[in-house]
Design an enzyme around this catalytic site. Structure first.
Site, mmCIF file in Angstrom:
data_model
loop_
_atom_site.group_PDB
_atom_site.id
_atom_site.type_symbol
_atom_site.label_atom_id
_atom_site.label_comp_id
_atom_site.label_asym_id
_atom_site.label_seq_id
_atom_site.Cartn_x
_atom_site.Cartn_y
_atom_site.Cartn_z
ATOM 1 N N HIS A 17 -47.097 -37.267 -24.883
ATOM 2 C CA HIS A 17 -47.053 -38.517 -24.260
ATOM 3 C C HIS A 17 -48.312 -38.943 -23.710
ATOM 4 O O HIS A 17 -48.535 -40.036 -23.472
ATOM 5 C CB HIS A 17 -45.926 -38.443 -23.293
ATOM 6 C CG HIS A 17 -44.272 -38.057 -23.817
ATOM 7 N ND1 HIS A 17 -43.928 -37.216 -23.287
ATOM 8 C CD2 HIS A 17 -43.600 -38.563 -24.798
ATOM 9 C CE1 HIS A 17 -42.507 -37.014 -24.185
ATOM 10 N NE2 HIS A 17 -42.353 -38.028 -24.864
ATOM 11 N N LYS A 41 -28.788 -39.492 -24.262
ATOM 12 C CA LYS A 41 -28.837 -37.910 -24.230
ATOM 13 C C LYS A 41 -28.848 -37.232 -22.790
ATOM 14 O O LYS A 41 -29.074 -38.005 -21.768
ATOM 15 C CB LYS A 41 -30.460 -37.714 -24.570
ATOM 16 C CG LYS A 41 -31.048 -37.964 -26.080
ATOM 17 C CD LYS A 41 -32.491 -37.792 -26.263
ATOM 18 C CE LYS A 41 -32.999 -38.749 -27.289
ATOM 19 N NZ LYS A 41 -34.388 -38.929 -27.102
ATOM 20 N N ARG A 90 -45.722 -39.210 -34.337
ATOM 21 C CA ARG A 90 -46.239 -37.937 -34.673
ATOM 22 C C ARG A 90 -46.343 -37.750 -36.348
ATOM 23 O O ARG A 90 -47.256 -37.244 -36.736
ATOM 24 C CB ARG A 90 -45.277 -36.875 -33.995
ATOM 25 C CG ARG A 90 -45.508 -36.977 -32.539
ATOM 26 C CD ARG A 90 -44.326 -36.037 -31.830
ATOM 27 N NE ARG A 90 -43.091 -36.665 -32.297
ATOM 28 C CZ ARG A 90 -41.948 -36.058 -31.753
ATOM 29 N NH1 ARG A 90 -41.771 -35.516 -30.663
ATOM 30 N NH2 ARG A 90 -40.794 -36.772 -32.062
ATOM 31 N N SER A 128 -40.300 -33.030 -26.195
ATOM 32 C CA SER A 128 -39.679 -32.661 -25.025
ATOM 33 C C SER A 128 -38.598 -31.734 -25.232
ATOM 34 O O SER A 128 -38.320 -30.837 -24.795
ATOM 35 C CB SER A 128 -39.217 -33.977 -24.375
ATOM 36 O OG SER A 128 -40.284 -34.808 -24.056
HETATM 37 O O1 PNS Z 1 -38.218 -41.120 -25.813
HETATM 38 P P1 PNS Z 1 -37.110 -41.667 -26.666
HETATM 39 O O2 PNS Z 1 -35.906 -40.952 -26.325
HETATM 40 O O3 PNS Z 1 -37.496 -41.511 -28.141
HETATM 41 O O4 PNS Z 1 -36.901 -43.112 -26.457
HETATM 42 C C1 PNS Z 1 -36.196 -43.918 -26.980
HETATM 43 C C2 PNS Z 1 -35.992 -45.450 -26.153
HETATM 44 C C3 PNS Z 1 -35.576 -45.200 -24.624
HETATM 45 C C4 PNS Z 1 -37.333 -45.971 -26.164
HETATM 46 C C5 PNS Z 1 -34.754 -46.193 -26.656
HETATM 47 O O5 PNS Z 1 -33.677 -45.589 -26.979
HETATM 48 C C6 PNS Z 1 -34.745 -47.575 -26.096
HETATM 49 O O6 PNS Z 1 -35.393 -48.555 -26.113
HETATM 50 N N1 PNS Z 1 -33.437 -47.651 -25.240
HETATM 51 C C7 PNS Z 1 -33.182 -48.751 -24.423
HETATM 52 C C8 PNS Z 1 -31.825 -49.350 -25.298
HETATM 53 C C9 PNS Z 1 -32.452 -50.487 -26.483
HETATM 54 O O7 PNS Z 1 -32.913 -51.257 -26.170
HETATM 55 N N2 PNS Z 1 -31.702 -50.199 -27.383
HETATM 56 C C10 PNS Z 1 -31.927 -50.789 -28.945
HETATM 57 C C11 PNS Z 1 -32.919 -50.317 -29.591
HETATM 58 S S1 PNS Z 1 -33.314 -51.353 -30.959
#
Ligand code: PNS
Length: 163
Positions: A17, A41, A90, A128
């Site tokens: 990150h 999560k 990644r 993570s």
């Molecule tokens: O680090 P991660 O867990 O891969 O991050 C995922 C994250 C938080 C970026 C994604 O789950 C997100 O954007 N959540 C906000 C809710 C949302 O907008 N969901 C629709 C996505 S199309």
């Protein structure tokens, strides 16, 4: 001023990150690391703890700030007046999920562009989830996360090497 939003769970922040944040900080005037509040999560670290760890790890980067967001990413993009969203890629296995999310976000908000950045090859296998698992069983995670995260993980789990 060009602002980019780097959203994620960051539970906890890893060197992968941080590599992406550092690269983004060279391209944009301001990088906002957005810790998602509504991630489904089960998190090890609270949102405040995650925010503190990222802030400390990024203290040498003056144009990086850490915020939290609740709800849809596309709304956070508007809220922070971000020009784009950064996501780290990644491996090919990340691609499908990221591609779907980027296109859905753009469908929801035409102004929501996603930029993918690749971390250093040394970090492409770092996640993570794996860091937490390795730490839980006493493995050495010091090459993959900053020292403050190593300490925070040891405190959180009470684990360490037992040799
Ligand atoms: O680090 P991660 O867990 O891969 O991050 C995922 C994250 C938080 C970026 C994604 O789950 C997100 O954007 N959540 C906000 C809710 C949302 O907008 N969901 C629709 C996505 S199309």
């Amino acid at each position: 001023m060009k602002t980019v939003l780097y959203p994620g769970s960051f539970d906890p922040v890893t060197n992968g990150h941080l590599d992406v944040i550092e690269r983004a900080s060279r391209l944009f005037d301001q990088v906002i690391v957005g810790v998602a509040l509504n991630d489904d999560k089960t998190a090890l670290f609270s949102f405040e703890e995650r925010k503190i760890l990222i802030t400390q790890a990024c203290r040498a980067l003056p144009n990086v700030t850490v915020s939290m967001f609740n709800g849809l990413l596309v709304e956070a993009v508007n809220q922070f007046q971000a020009t784009a969203v950064i996501r780290g890629l990644r491996a090919v296995s990340d691609f499908e999920y990221e591609f779907q999310m980027a296109l859905m976000n753009r469908e929801l908000n035409q102004a929501c562009e996603t930029i993918f950045m690749m971390p250093k090859p040394a970090y492409i296998f770092v996640s993570s989830r794996l860091i937490k698992e390795i730490n839980q069983f006493g493995g050495d995670i010091s090459a993959f996360v900053p020292d403050i995260v190593v300490k925070a993980l040891k405190q959180k789990t009470g684990s360490g090497r037992h040799d």
